[in-house]
Scaffold this motif. Sequence first.
Motif, short mmCIF file in Angstrom:
data_model
loop_
_atom_site.label_atom_id
_atom_site.label_comp_id
_atom_site.label_asym_id
_atom_site.label_seq_id
_atom_site.Cartn_x
_atom_site.Cartn_y
_atom_site.Cartn_z
N LYS A 164 0.83 -1.20 0.00
CA LYS A 164 0.00 0.00 0.00
C LYS A 164 0.88 1.26 0.00
N PHE A 165 0.69 2.17 0.95
CA PHE A 165 1.38 3.46 0.95
C PHE A 165 2.91 3.29 0.86
N MET A 166 3.50 2.60 1.85
CA MET A 166 4.95 2.44 1.85
C MET A 166 5.40 1.45 0.78
N GLY A 167 4.55 0.49 0.45
CA GLY A 167 4.90 -0.43 -0.62
C GLY A 167 5.09 0.29 -1.94
N LYS A 168 4.23 1.24 -2.22
CA LYS A 168 4.37 2.03 -3.44
C LYS A 168 5.64 2.89 -3.40
N ALA A 169 5.91 3.50 -2.23
CA ALA A 169 7.10 4.35 -2.10
C ALA A 169 8.38 3.53 -2.29
N ASP B 268 -4.42 -9.81 0.42
CA ASP B 268 -5.57 -9.74 -0.49
C ASP B 268 -5.09 -10.06 -1.92
N PRO B 269 -5.38 -11.24 -2.43
CA PRO B 269 -4.81 -11.63 -3.74
C PRO B 269 -5.22 -10.73 -4.89
N VAL B 270 -6.44 -10.21 -4.86
CA VAL B 270 -6.90 -9.35 -5.96
C VAL B 270 -6.16 -8.02 -5.94
N ALA B 271 -6.14 -7.36 -4.77
CA ALA B 271 -5.43 -6.08 -4.64
C ALA B 271 -3.93 -6.27 -4.85
N LEU B 272 -3.41 -7.40 -4.40
CA LEU B 272 -1.99 -7.68 -4.54
C LEU B 272 -1.58 -7.81 -6.01
N GLU B 273 -2.36 -8.51 -6.78
CA GLU B 273 -2.03 -8.67 -8.20
C GLU B 273 -2.09 -7.33 -8.93
N ARG C 10 1.08 -5.65 -7.99
CA ARG C 10 2.23 -6.27 -8.66
C ARG C 10 2.42 -5.71 -10.06
N VAL C 11 1.32 -5.63 -10.80
CA VAL C 11 1.40 -5.12 -12.17
C VAL C 11 1.74 -3.63 -12.17
N GLN C 12 1.06 -2.88 -11.32
CA GLN C 12 1.25 -1.43 -11.28
C GLN C 12 2.66 -1.06 -10.84
N PHE C 13 3.19 -1.75 -9.84
CA PHE C 13 4.49 -1.40 -9.27
C PHE C 13 5.65 -2.02 -10.04
#
Length: 387
Positions: free
Chosen positions: A12-17, A44-49, A52-55
């Motif tokens: 999420k927040f820090m993961g994106k950073a 959450d597998p849906v949000a995680l995938e 994964r693609v976005q990041f």
Amino acid sequence: MNKVRVGMVGYKFMGKAHSNAYRVLPMFFPQSVAPEMKVICGRDPVALEKARVQFGWEEAVTDWRELLQRDDIDLIDINAPSDAHKEIAVAAAKAGKHLFCEKPLALTLADAREMLEEAEAAGVKHMVGFNYRFAPAVQLAKKLIEEGRIGQIYHFRGQFLQDWIMDPQFPLVWRLQKEIAGSGSLGDLGAHVIDMARYLVGEFQEVIGMSDTFIKERPIAEGMTGLSATGGANSTEMGPVTVDDATLIMARFENGALGSIEATRFAGGHRCTNGFEINGSKGSIRFDFERMNELEVYFTDDAADVQGFRRVLATDSAHAYMDAWWPAGHTIGYEHTFTHEVVELMQAFEEDRQPSPNFVDGVRCQEVLEAVERSIEERRWVAISEV
């Protein structure tokens, strides 16, 4: 080693950073050791995938334990909520994985010390995420202090002011729950100011604090990401706020300097006023992260007719990290502090040393946090040596 293969827990927040820092580092800081974004982990597998693609991660898994069993993962990046830090870090160290963990290091000082002990016993590299150290203007402040250009330090006054939860209908996010976050404004915001004070001034000797929780209960959150959440006015179920909304600290440092720190989420109009002023015998410096490319500097030996604070724009090649970015005067932003943090981490691998700040700094910060909490509870000055 020319690649550090990363498994990251959190998206999420820090993961994106952190992801952004890993992605852009090779472009702007080409060096012999670079991060490789192997696996991202979340529940959450849906949000995680989607993340994964976005990041830009190669794979995604929903159980962080899988990362520890893989031979193609060198570093575990932990930016999940604070209550998960210890379990993941201790297990990762035992598995021989290097560690990069967001702050605060743990929910308690005892847990933070255990994390450090396990990392040292395993002989792995360990870093804690105090990203604000890595603003070039802060690096300039450090340089001026180390060179003695502001003389003996008398005062440190720091503040981290936000206003994102002032609405009583703002939902009960995890940062407002002690069992997950450890503490409120003290551990989330105050930890950054405490680390900045340690970095620039030195170790704390004793502290006294006071705190309050202004909104005692809030609507249960339906969903949350970073500093935003859904639920609020649409929720009829309420839950208790179990952390502080605001904390004030007075401190004395081992070198004799005096300090004051304010951390609050109820300062209307302040989105991210993370700043400090340091006064010394030869001058003063002050910084506000909302104007992160600037350091205000005052020297007592300036001619009388031009004395006063001057604005230094820390954007040219004379300043830390800036020769990798843009022409002088072209400013950088929040995300760049994480890139510089990862530069330090990768250089530590290249030079086979511990990065800075590391788990030692995380424990030292946690000592101050715990001393402040004890002071509030017992309504007295508490020496850091007591905790």
